[in-house]
Structures are given as C-alpha cells and as structure tokens.
Design an enzyme around this catalytic site. Structure first.
Site, PDB file in Angstrom:
ATOM      1  N   THR A  32       2.232   6.977  16.268  1.00  0.00           N
ATOM      2  CA  THR A  32       3.301   6.074  15.226  1.00  0.00           C
ATOM      3  C   THR A  32       4.158   6.840  15.251  1.00  0.00           C
ATOM      4  O   THR A  32       5.194   6.154  15.138  1.00  0.00           O
ATOM      5  CB  THR A  32       2.513   4.834  14.678  1.00  0.00           C
ATOM      6  OG1 THR A  32       1.450   4.804  15.018  1.00  0.00           O
ATOM      7  CG2 THR A  32       3.158   3.602  14.180  1.00  0.00           C
ATOM      8  N   GLY A  83       2.227   6.849   9.664  1.00  0.00           N
ATOM      9  CA  GLY A  83       0.715   5.658  10.277  1.00  0.00           C
ATOM     10  C   GLY A  83       0.071   5.952   9.320  1.00  0.00           C
ATOM     11  O   GLY A  83      -0.996   7.538   8.259  1.00  0.00           O
ATOM     12  N   ALA A  84      -1.552   5.251   9.705  1.00  0.00           N
ATOM     13  CA  ALA A  84      -3.167   5.869   9.057  1.00  0.00           C
ATOM     14  C   ALA A  84      -3.804   5.010  10.434  1.00  0.00           C
ATOM     15  O   ALA A  84      -3.080   4.181  11.000  1.00  0.00           O
ATOM     16  CB  ALA A  84      -2.854   4.328   7.577  1.00  0.00           C
ATOM     17  N   ASP A  85      -5.326   5.058   9.984  1.00  0.00           N
ATOM     18  CA  ASP A  85      -6.309   4.977  10.597  1.00  0.00           C
ATOM     19  C   ASP A  85      -6.280   3.922  10.389  1.00  0.00           C
ATOM     20  O   ASP A  85      -7.469   3.084  11.744  1.00  0.00           O
ATOM     21  CB  ASP A  85      -7.644   5.552  10.720  1.00  0.00           C
ATOM     22  CG  ASP A  85      -6.497   7.347  11.493  1.00  0.00           C
ATOM     23  OD1 ASP A  85      -5.873   6.903  12.720  1.00  0.00           O
ATOM     24  OD2 ASP A  85      -6.159   8.634  10.310  1.00  0.00           O
ATOM     25  N   LYS A  95      -6.695   8.242   6.752  1.00  0.00           N
ATOM     26  CA  LYS A  95      -6.040   9.027   7.002  1.00  0.00           C
ATOM     27  C   LYS A  95      -6.581  10.621   7.255  1.00  0.00           C
ATOM     28  O   LYS A  95      -7.139  10.736   7.116  1.00  0.00           O
ATOM     29  CB  LYS A  95      -4.022   8.932   6.350  1.00  0.00           C
ATOM     30  CG  LYS A  95      -3.706   7.792   6.193  1.00  0.00           C
ATOM     31  CD  LYS A  95      -2.158   7.885   5.709  1.00  0.00           C
ATOM     32  CE  LYS A  95      -1.278   9.170   6.477  1.00  0.00           C
ATOM     33  NZ  LYS A  95      -1.587   8.998   7.821  1.00  0.00           N
ATOM     34  N   GLY A  97      -6.773  10.709  11.311  1.00  0.00           N
ATOM     35  CA  GLY A  97      -7.101  11.108  11.906  1.00  0.00           C
ATOM     36  C   GLY A  97      -6.138  11.836  13.126  1.00  0.00           C
ATOM     37  O   GLY A  97      -6.858  12.774  14.631  1.00  0.00           O
ATOM     38  N   GLU A 104       0.429  15.755   4.601  1.00  0.00           N
ATOM     39  CA  GLU A 104       0.720  14.106   4.640  1.00  0.00           C
ATOM     40  C   GLU A 104       0.498  13.864   3.204  1.00  0.00           C
ATOM     41  O   GLU A 104       1.856  13.510   2.797  1.00  0.00           O
ATOM     42  CB  GLU A 104      -0.307  13.459   5.687  1.00  0.00           C
ATOM     43  CG  GLU A 104       0.341  13.426   7.062  1.00  0.00           C
ATOM     44  CD  GLU A 104      -0.109  12.780   8.002  1.00  0.00           C
ATOM     45  OE1 GLU A 104      -0.172  12.591   8.996  1.00  0.00           O
ATOM     46  OE2 GLU A 104      -2.115  11.973   7.201  1.00  0.00           O
TER      47      GLU A 104
HETATM   48  C1  5RP Z   1      -2.329  11.683  11.245  1.00  0.00           C
HETATM   49  C2  5RP Z   1      -2.707  10.483  10.548  1.00  0.00           C
HETATM   50  C3  5RP Z   1      -1.956   9.831  11.283  1.00  0.00           C
HETATM   51  O1  5RP Z   1      -1.331   8.602  10.590  1.00  0.00           O
HETATM   52  C4  5RP Z   1      -2.826   8.693  12.055  1.00  0.00           C
HETATM   53  O2  5RP Z   1      -4.197   8.926  12.483  1.00  0.00           O
HETATM   54  C5  5RP Z   1      -3.199   7.407  12.219  1.00  0.00           C
HETATM   55  O3  5RP Z   1      -2.798   7.533  13.900  1.00  0.00           O
HETATM   56  P1  5RP Z   1      -1.659   7.090  15.275  1.00  0.00           P
HETATM   57  O4  5RP Z   1       0.013   6.364  14.331  1.00  0.00           O
HETATM   58  O5  5RP Z   1      -2.156   8.065  16.147  1.00  0.00           O
HETATM   59  O6  5RP Z   1      -2.519   5.950  15.315  1.00  0.00           O
HETATM   60  O7  5RP Z   1      -2.983   9.989   9.582  1.00  0.00           O
HETATM   61  O8  5RP Z   1      -3.552  12.796  10.364  1.00  0.00           O
END
Ligand code: 5RP
Length: 221
Positions: A32, A83-85, A95, A97, A104
C-alpha cells in the site's frame, strides 16, 4: 462495484495525497505504501522530500526522483503515511508484516499525524488474528521466544533479517485484549527491539478503502 484488494490499496494510497501539503513526508513500507510512493511522485515538486521507513522504501522513493532525508538531519515532519496489517476503531494497529516495524515506529514517532492507509480487510474488531511481529536481537531470540510463550503466544522465527540486522519472531495465538498494555509489556522483555503493536501511539487518521469508496475515520472524532 467490487474491486480487488490491490485496486483498493491503490485507491486509498492516492486518496492520501490530499494530506500532502509541503515539506518532508514520512513514508511507510509495504504494497500500500508503494502505491503511495507512486502517487507522491506525481506531485513531487510540492514537497522537499521524504524520510523512509525501510531500505526498500528509500530505493523506491529515489527511483521516482524523490530525495530521501536522514531522520537525524530533520526536525520532525507533519505526516507519516503507512499501511497496517490490522487496525481497530480505536486506531490501534498491528504492523510489521513486511518486517520494517522498528523503523516505521521511529519515523512515525517523529510525525505530527499518522495517516494509516488500508483496504477494508484490515479493519478488525480485535487485533491478533494476524501474527504479531517482534524484532529481536539475534542472541536473544530463544529467551524472547520463551517469554512470549509465557504470555500465551506461539512464536515462530521468520526466515528474514531486518534492515537493522535483527530477527523477527511472528507470534501466533496471542490474546490482545488491551493493545497498549501488551505493547508495553512485550517491549519490556530484554532483547526485544520493537513489537508490531502501534497502540501507545495510534493512528490519527484512517483512510479505509471499501467497495463504496474511501472512508475517512479520525481519532476521537
Ligand atoms: C510493513 C508493514 C505494512 O504496513 C503492513 O505489512 C501492510 O502491508 P501491505 O500494505 O503490503 O498490506 O507494517 O512492515
């Protein structure tokens, strides 16, 4: 109308451009955030540059001709976009992932506002279905794993080295009833660099891409 998850990520990333006024922008990591970087490149003359939350993000920013600043050379920034998980209605996030959680959290701490950009699949009633990433110093991995087991989690070592030369334990089955308390508790385990709960410092604005358009949710609104 229905969109793919990728289309929703792109829509929300472009919506975040409305919050970019001038100066230096904090930029997150992930797919994202990558779309946000693409969008940012279209208005790059409006800004001085960016601070990156990972080497991957720094590389992408530079490839778009956006100057990347060292965090130590600047005096904070207005916004951090990432973004966030997972994210809840309280703006608590899970977060990491992509394994960039420590940088971050550091870049976010330097921003007046955290703007979280997500597709609707990330909006959850309670955090923890997604395994919680914990960055650990390599020599502490077994000790930290044992301590996390005592908290009820099932840690799994990720086959990954962070930008800081550390390891990631992904913790499954953790019951995160109180994200602030859990964030503080895990950070107190010796050898933990950072955990992926972003609750002590939650997001200020959530831009959520849904099939009905991008919704704006503000903290304390
Ligand atoms: C990376 C993160 C990302 O914000 C989270 O994993 C979301 O990723 P994506 O936008 O690919 O779904 O925390 O460390």
């Amino acid at each position: 109308m229905s969109f793919t998850q990728d289309e929703l990520k792109k829509q929300v990333a472009y919506a975040a451009i409305d919050y970019v006024k001038s100066g230096i922008i904090g930029v997150g990591t992930g797919s994202t955030a990558n779309y946000f970087i693409d969008a940012l490149s279209e208005i790059k003359n409006k800004i001085d540059g960016a601070v990156a939350s990972s080497e991957t993000t720094a590389e992408r920013l530079r490839s778009h001709g956006i100057e990347v600043f060292d965090l130590n050379d600047i005096n904070g920034m207005d916004i951090y976009v990432d973004g966030a998980d997972e994210i809840t209605e309280h703006m608590h996030m899970l977060k990491g992932g992509g394994g960039a959680l420590t940088r971050e959290k550091i870049v976010a701490a330097n921003a007046k506002e955290f703007i979280c950009i997500c597709d609707e699949s990330k909006y959850v009633p309670i955090l923890g279905k997604f395994p919680l990433p914990i960055e650990v110093l390599p020599m502490a991995k077994s000790y930290v794993a044992r301590e996390l087991t005592k908290l009820g989690g099932q840690p799994q070592l990720r086959d990954f080295t962070t930008d800081n030369g550390n390891l990631i334990l992904d913790v499954h089955e953790l019951k995160i009833k109180d994200p602030i308390e859990m964030e503080i508790k895990i950070n107190q385990i010796v050898g933990v660099v950072t955990n992926g709960l972003f609750a002590v410092r939650p997001a200020n604005i959530l831009l959520l891409a849904t099939s009905d358009g991008v919704k704006t949710i503000k903290k304390d609104a």
